[in-house]
Design a protein around this motif. Structure first.
Motif, mmCIF file in Angstrom:
data_model
loop_
_atom_site.group_PDB
_atom_site.id
_atom_site.type_symbol
_atom_site.label_atom_id
_atom_site.label_comp_id
_atom_site.label_asym_id
_atom_site.label_seq_id
_atom_site.Cartn_x
_atom_site.Cartn_y
_atom_site.Cartn_z
ATOM 1 N N TYR A 15 0.857 -1.190 0.000
ATOM 2 C CA TYR A 15 0.000 0.000 0.000
ATOM 3 C C TYR A 15 0.890 1.237 0.000
ATOM 4 O O TYR A 15 1.971 1.232 0.583
ATOM 5 C CB TYR A 15 -0.898 0.019 1.238
ATOM 6 N N ASN A 16 0.451 2.277 -0.650
ATOM 7 C CA ASN A 16 1.198 3.547 -0.711
ATOM 8 C C ASN A 16 2.632 3.343 -1.188
ATOM 9 O O ASN A 16 3.574 3.903 -0.621
ATOM 10 C CB ASN A 16 1.220 4.234 0.662
ATOM 11 N N PHE A 23 3.480 0.471 2.921
ATOM 12 C CA PHE A 23 3.330 -0.672 3.816
ATOM 13 C C PHE A 23 3.098 -1.932 3.006
ATOM 14 O O PHE A 23 2.144 -2.018 2.247
ATOM 15 C CB PHE A 23 2.144 -0.448 4.777
ATOM 16 N N ALA A 25 1.797 -5.421 2.555
ATOM 17 C CA ALA A 25 0.786 -6.243 3.232
ATOM 18 C C ALA A 25 0.864 -7.713 2.830
ATOM 19 O O ALA A 25 0.441 -8.581 3.586
ATOM 20 C CB ALA A 25 -0.617 -5.710 2.952
ATOM 21 N N PRO A 44 -4.773 -13.724 12.411
ATOM 22 C CA PRO A 44 -5.101 -12.602 13.285
ATOM 23 C C PRO A 44 -5.376 -11.323 12.501
ATOM 24 O O PRO A 44 -4.997 -11.202 11.338
ATOM 25 C CB PRO A 44 -3.852 -12.445 14.158
ATOM 26 N N SER A 45 -6.022 -10.418 13.155
ATOM 27 C CA SER A 45 -6.366 -9.154 12.529
ATOM 28 C C SER A 45 -5.102 -8.421 12.066
ATOM 29 O O SER A 45 -4.101 -8.385 12.773
ATOM 30 C CB SER A 45 -7.188 -8.362 13.547
ATOM 31 N N GLY A 46 -5.124 -7.909 10.857
ATOM 32 C CA GLY A 46 -3.986 -7.169 10.321
ATOM 33 C C GLY A 46 -2.972 -8.033 9.590
ATOM 34 O O GLY A 46 -1.969 -7.532 9.084
ATOM 35 N N CYS A 47 -3.228 -9.345 9.491
ATOM 36 C CA CYS A 47 -2.219 -10.228 8.883
ATOM 37 C C CYS A 47 -2.268 -10.208 7.355
ATOM 38 O O CYS A 47 -1.392 -10.754 6.699
ATOM 39 C CB CYS A 47 -2.373 -11.651 9.400
ATOM 40 N N GLY A 48 -3.311 -9.588 6.795
ATOM 41 C CA GLY A 48 -3.361 -9.470 5.335
ATOM 42 C C GLY A 48 -4.459 -10.286 4.661
ATOM 43 O O GLY A 48 -4.447 -10.456 3.445
ATOM 44 N N LYS A 49 -5.423 -10.771 5.444
ATOM 45 C CA LYS A 49 -6.494 -11.607 4.880
ATOM 46 C C LYS A 49 -7.316 -10.840 3.848
ATOM 47 O O LYS A 49 -7.529 -11.314 2.738
ATOM 48 C CB LYS A 49 -7.424 -12.123 5.996
ATOM 49 N N SER A 50 -7.783 -9.644 4.246
ATOM 50 C CA SER A 50 -8.605 -8.863 3.312
ATOM 51 C C SER A 50 -7.788 -8.459 2.095
ATOM 52 O O SER A 50 -8.297 -8.456 0.970
ATOM 53 C CB SER A 50 -9.153 -7.608 3.996
ATOM 54 N N SER A 51 -6.520 -8.131 2.326
ATOM 55 C CA SER A 51 -5.657 -7.765 1.203
ATOM 56 C C SER A 51 -5.585 -8.915 0.205
ATOM 57 O O SER A 51 -5.678 -8.709 -1.006
ATOM 58 C CB SER A 51 -4.247 -7.437 1.708
#
Ligand code: ADP
Ligand code: MG
Length: 437
Positions: A15-16, A23, A25, A44-51
């Motif tokens: 990202y960016n 960052f 991801a 866990p949250s923030g590990c890149g699943k949605s990405s």
């Protein structure tokens, strides 16, 4: 022969990119998804699943690498081809439903059909059929917020499949739902997967949802760290999972105990027990926290840490040497550990607790772990099986088999999945309880 539907090759996503706040991801993700699988992306949250999911859906262009869906390179299509492809091939479901609040339930479902050649009447008939199927037809003319969360998500699912898309992507679809509604939604997804052969890729941070998948992708820090494939009974058929290593190591140790003193055995196996139990609880934690919890659980098993101290360590801030969990989570986790250790203790305390009492304790625990209605006749059969398993009169296979076979031929009559789950819990209890007291 399974057919590969989606293929990701060497995907990096930043990202960016080229900015100060860049960052990364996703790191070198390679993945193959087979047609008609129910895939769960877990971590866990923030590990890149949605990405990862957004990369698969074509929404997030990776820095490099390839995403192939039905052999078509997603990021090499023209924008309009991609939009068309999307409409026909991929349906999306979101945690917050993403419904249009000013439109009726029916119109929300109809929307993706607007670009098709069907008449208004045809579209509405199709939408109503889906609403009927998901049990919300009577709400067709209400606005979405008049419905419960679970019902709103069913609108979301109807909208996602109105164009008969073969692939469904779902980002935490039950994340906002209570467990009963969540279960309903998961059942609908599972049905779409099994009866209509839809390929489902679902993101979740909740370990309770893993049972629904037959391809589980474990993620951490932007990488895939493990994958599991399971057959219809929940049996893992392929994995590079470290937990099963730990289990098998322990099993080897059990076989080679002769000649070691009780104390030696204890010191050898307690760290493994702690590891297995910690992992079995599958709490979202980073590496430092997992190590810390393992160490605490080890001491709790040995009895050098008591119940109060366990809770304190979970709850206390990091500066004070704790895990800094939310107080309620700390309470829940410590209770889980306590009830597990208590039940394991009771199995091993052969001399202190009568056999019937012990059976009841284990039975109660096992039943608390599965969400099923059980008949009186089944309960008696299960009780008998548990009793025999505790004293090792029957082995794990026989135990599971007894649970699985129908009542009329002398079994408990659970389905395969439940039989498997209970038998695994039973094993864990016996293993953790071994030599405890
Ligand atoms: P998950 O779904 O597993 O919770 P995400 O894929 O949403 O994780 O996010 C992975 C990491 O990427 C997180 O650290 C998040 O803050 C960061 N991230 C996600 N989306 C963006 C974005 N649009 N811009 C910058 N960073 C992002
Ligand atoms: Mg997410």
């Amino acid at each position: 022969m399974a057919e590969t539907l989606i293929k990701l090759k060497n995907i990096n996503l930043t990202y960016n990119k080229n900015k100060a706040n860049a960052f990364q991801a996703l790191f070198d993700v390679n993945l193959e998804i087979e047609k008609n699988n129910f895939v769960i992306i877990f971590g866990p949250s923030g590990c890149g699943k949605s990405s990862l999911l957004n990369t698969i859906s074509g929404l997030e262009k990776p820095d490099d690498g390839e995403v192939l869906v039905e052999d078509k390179n997603l990021y090499k299509m023209t924008e309009s081809a991609k939009v068309r492809f999307h409409r026909k091939t991929i349906g999306m479901i979101f945690q917050s439903y993403n419904l249009i609040p000013t439109l009726s339930v029916l119109d929300n479902v109809v929307i993706p059909q607007i670009f098709t050649n069907y008449s208004k009447k045809q579209r509405e008939t199709k939408a109503l059929k889906l609403l009927d199927r998901f049990g919300i037809k009577e709400h067709a003319n209400k606005i979405p917020t008049e419905l419960s969360g679970g019902e709103q998500q069913r609108i979301g699912i109807a909208r996602a499949i109105i164009n008969s898309q073969p692939i469904l992507l779902a980002d935490e679809p039950v994340g906002n739902l209570d467990s009963k509604s969540a279960n309903n939604v998961m059942k609908i997804l599972s049905n779409l997967n099994r009866k209509e052969e839809k390929t489902i890729i679902m993101v979740s941070h909740n370990p309770d949802n893993i049972v629904w998948g037959d391809h589980i992708i474990y993620m951490k820090d932007g990488k895939i760290i493990n994958q599991e494939f399971r057959d219809t009974s929940g049996e893992i058929t392929k994995t590079d999972n470290k937990d099963s290593d730990e289990m098998s190591k322990l099993e080897v140790l059990f076989r080679n105990f002769q000649g070691l003193s009780r104390e030696q055995i204890k010191m050898l196996i307690t760290p493994m027990k702690a590891k297995i139990l910690t992992r079995a609880l599958l709490i979202e934690m980073d590496e430092r926290q997992v190590k810390f919890l393992e160490d605490t659980v080890r001491q709790r098993i040995l009895g050098t840490v008591d119940e109060e101290e366990l809770y304190r360590r979970l709850d206390d801030s990091e500066e004070r040497g704790g895990l800094d969990m939310d107080a309620r989570t700390a309470k829940k986790v410590s209770q889980k550990i306590e009830s597990f250790i208590a039940v394991a203790h009771s199995v091993s305390a052969t001399k202190k607790i009568g056999s019937d009492k012990r059976t009841e304790i284990v039975l109660k625990y096992l039943l608390s772990q599965v969400d099923i209605n059980i008949k009186f006749s089944q309960l008696n059969r299960l009780r008998e099986a548990v009793k025999h398993r505790i004293i090792n009169k029957i082995d794990r296979e026989k135990f599971q088999n007894l649970l699985d076979i129908p009542e009329r031929v002398g079994g408990v009559g659970f389905n395969k999945k439940t039989a498997k789950k209970i038998s695994k819990k039973m094993d864990l209890i016996l293993m953790i309880g071994y030599g405890m007291s």
